[in-house]
Design a protein around this motif. Structure first.
Motif, PDB file in Angstrom:
ATOM      1  N   HIS A  13       0.868  -1.387   0.057  1.00 19.95           N
ATOM      2  CA  HIS A  13      -0.111   0.055  -0.036  1.00 19.95           C
ATOM      3  C   HIS A  13       0.788   1.261  -0.100  1.00 19.95           C
ATOM      4  CE1 HIS A  13      -3.485   2.237   0.311  1.00 19.95           C
ATOM      5  NE2 HIS A  13      -3.735   2.359   1.663  1.00 19.95           N
ATOM      6  N   SER A  14       1.125   1.798  -1.220  1.00 23.10           N
ATOM      7  CA  SER A  14       1.852   3.059  -1.143  1.00 23.10           C
ATOM      8  C   SER A  14       1.162   4.235  -1.945  1.00 23.10           C
ATOM      9  CB  SER A  14       3.160   2.799  -2.084  1.00 23.10           C
ATOM     10  OG  SER A  14       2.904   2.391  -3.243  1.00 23.10           O
ATOM     11  N   HIS A  15       0.040   3.993  -2.350  1.00 18.91           N
ATOM     12  CA  HIS A  15      -0.788   4.895  -2.885  1.00 18.91           C
ATOM     13  C   HIS A  15      -2.191   4.881  -2.704  1.00 18.91           C
ATOM     14  CE1 HIS A  15      -2.606   7.783  -5.812  1.00 18.91           C
ATOM     15  NE2 HIS A  15      -1.578   8.583  -5.624  1.00 18.91           N
ATOM     16  N   MET A  16      -3.353   5.841  -2.562  1.00 19.13           N
ATOM     17  CA  MET A  16      -4.619   5.659  -2.236  1.00 19.13           C
ATOM     18  C   MET A  16      -5.343   5.018  -3.471  1.00 19.13           C
ATOM     19  SD  MET A  16      -6.114   9.520  -2.651  1.00 19.13           S
ATOM     20  CE  MET A  16      -6.036  10.425  -4.313  1.00 19.13           C
ATOM     21  N   ILE A  17      -4.977   4.679  -4.459  1.00 19.21           N
ATOM     22  CA  ILE A  17      -5.710   4.058  -5.578  1.00 19.21           C
ATOM     23  C   ILE A  17      -5.371   2.686  -5.426  1.00 19.21           C
ATOM     24  CG2 ILE A  17      -5.779   6.034  -7.101  1.00 19.21           C
ATOM     25  CD1 ILE A  17      -3.964   4.278  -8.839  1.00 19.21           C
ATOM     26  N   ASP A  18      -4.485   2.129  -4.673  1.00 20.49           N
ATOM     27  CA  ASP A  18      -4.181   0.659  -4.753  1.00 20.49           C
ATOM     28  C   ASP A  18      -5.299  -0.261  -3.992  1.00 20.49           C
ATOM     29  OD1 ASP A  18      -1.503   1.635  -5.390  1.00 20.49           O
ATOM     30  OD2 ASP A  18      -0.738   1.341  -3.255  1.00 20.49           O
ATOM     31  N   GLY A  19      -6.060   0.203  -3.301  1.00 20.87           N
ATOM     32  CA  GLY A  19      -7.293  -0.674  -2.764  1.00 20.87           C
ATOM     33  C   GLY A  19      -8.315  -0.662  -3.831  1.00 20.87           C
ATOM     34  N   PRO A  20      -8.694   0.441  -4.399  1.00 25.53           N
ATOM     35  CA  PRO A  20      -9.832   0.389  -5.529  1.00 25.53           C
ATOM     36  C   PRO A  20      -9.253  -0.414  -6.852  1.00 25.53           C
ATOM     37  CG  PRO A  20      -9.533   2.666  -4.547  1.00 25.53           C
ATOM     38  CD  PRO A  20      -8.544   1.969  -3.736  1.00 25.53           C
ATOM     39  N   MET A  21      -7.841  -0.195  -7.193  1.00 33.57           N
ATOM     40  CA  MET A  21      -7.264  -0.808  -8.141  1.00 33.57           C
ATOM     41  C   MET A  21      -7.349  -2.299  -8.152  1.00 33.57           C
ATOM     42  SD  MET A  21      -5.812  -0.480 -11.080  1.00 33.57           S
ATOM     43  CE  MET A  21      -5.525   1.484 -11.223  1.00 33.57           C
ATOM     44  N   LEU A  22      -7.202  -2.824  -6.837  1.00 33.67           N
ATOM     45  CA  LEU A  22      -7.296  -4.351  -6.720  1.00 33.67           C
ATOM     46  C   LEU A  22      -8.761  -4.406  -6.690  1.00 33.67           C
ATOM     47  CD1 LEU A  22      -5.959  -6.774  -6.181  1.00 33.67           C
ATOM     48  CD2 LEU A  22      -6.327  -6.544  -3.538  1.00 33.67           C
ATOM     49  N   MET A  23      -9.456  -3.865  -6.171  1.00 31.55           N
ATOM     50  CA  MET A  23     -11.227  -4.270  -6.200  1.00 31.55           C
ATOM     51  C   MET A  23     -11.581  -4.272  -7.505  1.00 31.55           C
ATOM     52  SD  MET A  23     -12.916  -2.182  -2.942  1.00 31.55           S
ATOM     53  CE  MET A  23     -11.915  -0.954  -2.468  1.00 31.55           C
ATOM     54  N   GLY A  24     -10.968  -3.465  -8.628  1.00 33.48           N
ATOM     55  CA  GLY A  24     -11.531  -3.146  -9.806  1.00 33.48           C
ATOM     56  C   GLY A  24     -10.879  -4.143 -10.693  1.00 33.48           C
ATOM     57  N   THR A  25      -9.881  -4.994 -10.277  1.00 39.37           N
ATOM     58  CA  THR A  25      -9.112  -5.872 -11.233  1.00 39.37           C
ATOM     59  C   THR A  25      -8.966  -7.421 -10.679  1.00 39.37           C
ATOM     60  OG1 THR A  25      -6.951  -5.425 -10.250  1.00 39.37           O
ATOM     61  CG2 THR A  25      -7.715  -4.156 -12.034  1.00 39.37           C
ATOM     62  N   ALA A  26      -9.294  -7.411  -9.368  1.00 37.57           N
ATOM     63  CA  ALA A  26      -9.433  -8.992  -8.870  1.00 37.57           C
ATOM     64  C   ALA A  26     -10.475  -9.803  -9.388  1.00 37.57           C
ATOM     65  CB  ALA A  26      -9.587  -8.949  -7.441  1.00 37.57           C
ATOM     66  N   PRO A  27     -10.320 -11.291  -9.724  1.00 35.49           N
ATOM     67  CA  PRO A  27     -11.238 -12.081 -10.247  1.00 35.49           C
ATOM     68  C   PRO A  27     -12.301 -12.355  -9.336  1.00 35.49           C
ATOM     69  CG  PRO A  27      -9.029 -13.256  -9.660  1.00 35.49           C
ATOM     70  CD  PRO A  27      -8.923 -11.829  -9.232  1.00 35.49           C
ATOM     71  N   ARG A  28     -12.180 -11.887  -8.163  1.00 30.78           N
ATOM     72  CA  ARG A  28     -13.437 -12.311  -7.019  1.00 30.78           C
ATOM     73  C   ARG A  28     -13.804 -11.058  -6.457  1.00 30.78           C
ATOM     74  NH1 ARG A  28     -11.997 -17.379  -3.449  1.00 30.78           N
ATOM     75  NH2 ARG A  28     -13.993 -16.843  -2.710  1.00 30.78           N
ATOM     76  N   PRO A  29     -14.920 -10.655  -5.977  1.00 33.49           N
ATOM     77  CA  PRO A  29     -15.259  -9.637  -5.096  1.00 33.49           C
ATOM     78  C   PRO A  29     -14.410  -9.406  -3.682  1.00 33.49           C
ATOM     79  CG  PRO A  29     -17.241 -10.505  -5.548  1.00 33.49           C
ATOM     80  CD  PRO A  29     -16.082 -11.635  -5.996  1.00 33.49           C
TER      81      PRO A  29
END
Length: 195
Positions: free
Chosen positions: A27-43
């Motif tokens: 976690h180095s930037h505030m978009i890391d979490g949303p980026m993972l949520m938007g690209t992960a194969p599962r919710p």
């Protein structure tokens, strides 16, 4: 995420298709979490600081299944909710360092090992790379629009030692094992992506 940036997702097939799993993300930037949520194969259900649940973000974050946590105390409700996600066979996203920083897994908190050992869930290391390399021209606090951000999933692993112990010593030993695996994955992801 795909509309604003150009995510390159590598190794998503490594995330188990069913059952409980924990995604441990640098976690180095505030978009890391949303980026993972938007690209992960599962919710993914993240533990997010309670300060983020304000105004219109509150119903939005709750609506997409995010979990509020009070970082100032041992938040039993948040712990229960996170274990509930795992008990239901869901995906729990955790920033093991607890807050934004260098994103190098240098200082892990014990929460990740607790959830992994107590919830019986494998950990999948995730490296989000490129979110802090350059600043955008339009919005300086964000990476450049249409810039590439790499999301690299690693091989799942068990945090426990196989004994089933949940003592403080067992959790401390699990934290050391987890840190070694996460650091190795991050180094491998950096070499592979050239970042």
């Amino acid at each position: 995420m795909y509309g604003l940036w150009k995510p390159r997702v590598l190794g998503a097939w490594r995330v188990p298709v069913s059952g409980p799993v924990i995604l441990a993300v640098n976690h180095s930037h505030m978009i890391d979490g949303p980026m993972l949520m938007g690209t992960a194969p599962r919710p993914v259900h993240f533990l997010i600081k309670k300060e983020a649940f304000v105004g219109p973000l509150d119903p939005f974050l709750r609506g997409i299944g995010q979990l509020k946590v009070d970082r100032a105390t041992a938040d039993r409700t948040a712990i229960s909710n996170a274990l509930g996600v795992l008990a239901d066979g869901g995906v729990l996203g955790i920033f093991p360092e607890g807050t934004r920083g260098e994103g190098d897994f240098a200082s892990l908190r014990a929460g990740l090992s607790y959830f992994a050992v107590r919830g019986g869930a494998p950990i999948v290391p995730v490296a989000v790379l490129g979110s802090t390399e350059r600043r955008g021209r339009l919005i300086r606090g964000l990476p450049p629009l249409r810039g590439r951000v790499d999301v690299v999933f690693g091989d799942p692993f068990e945090a426990g030692d196989g004994s089933g112990r949940r003592t403080r010593k067992a959790l401390d030993e699990a934290t050391v094992r987890i840190q070694e695996r996460l650091t190795a994955h991050l180094e491998s992801a950096r070499r592979f992506t050239g970042r």
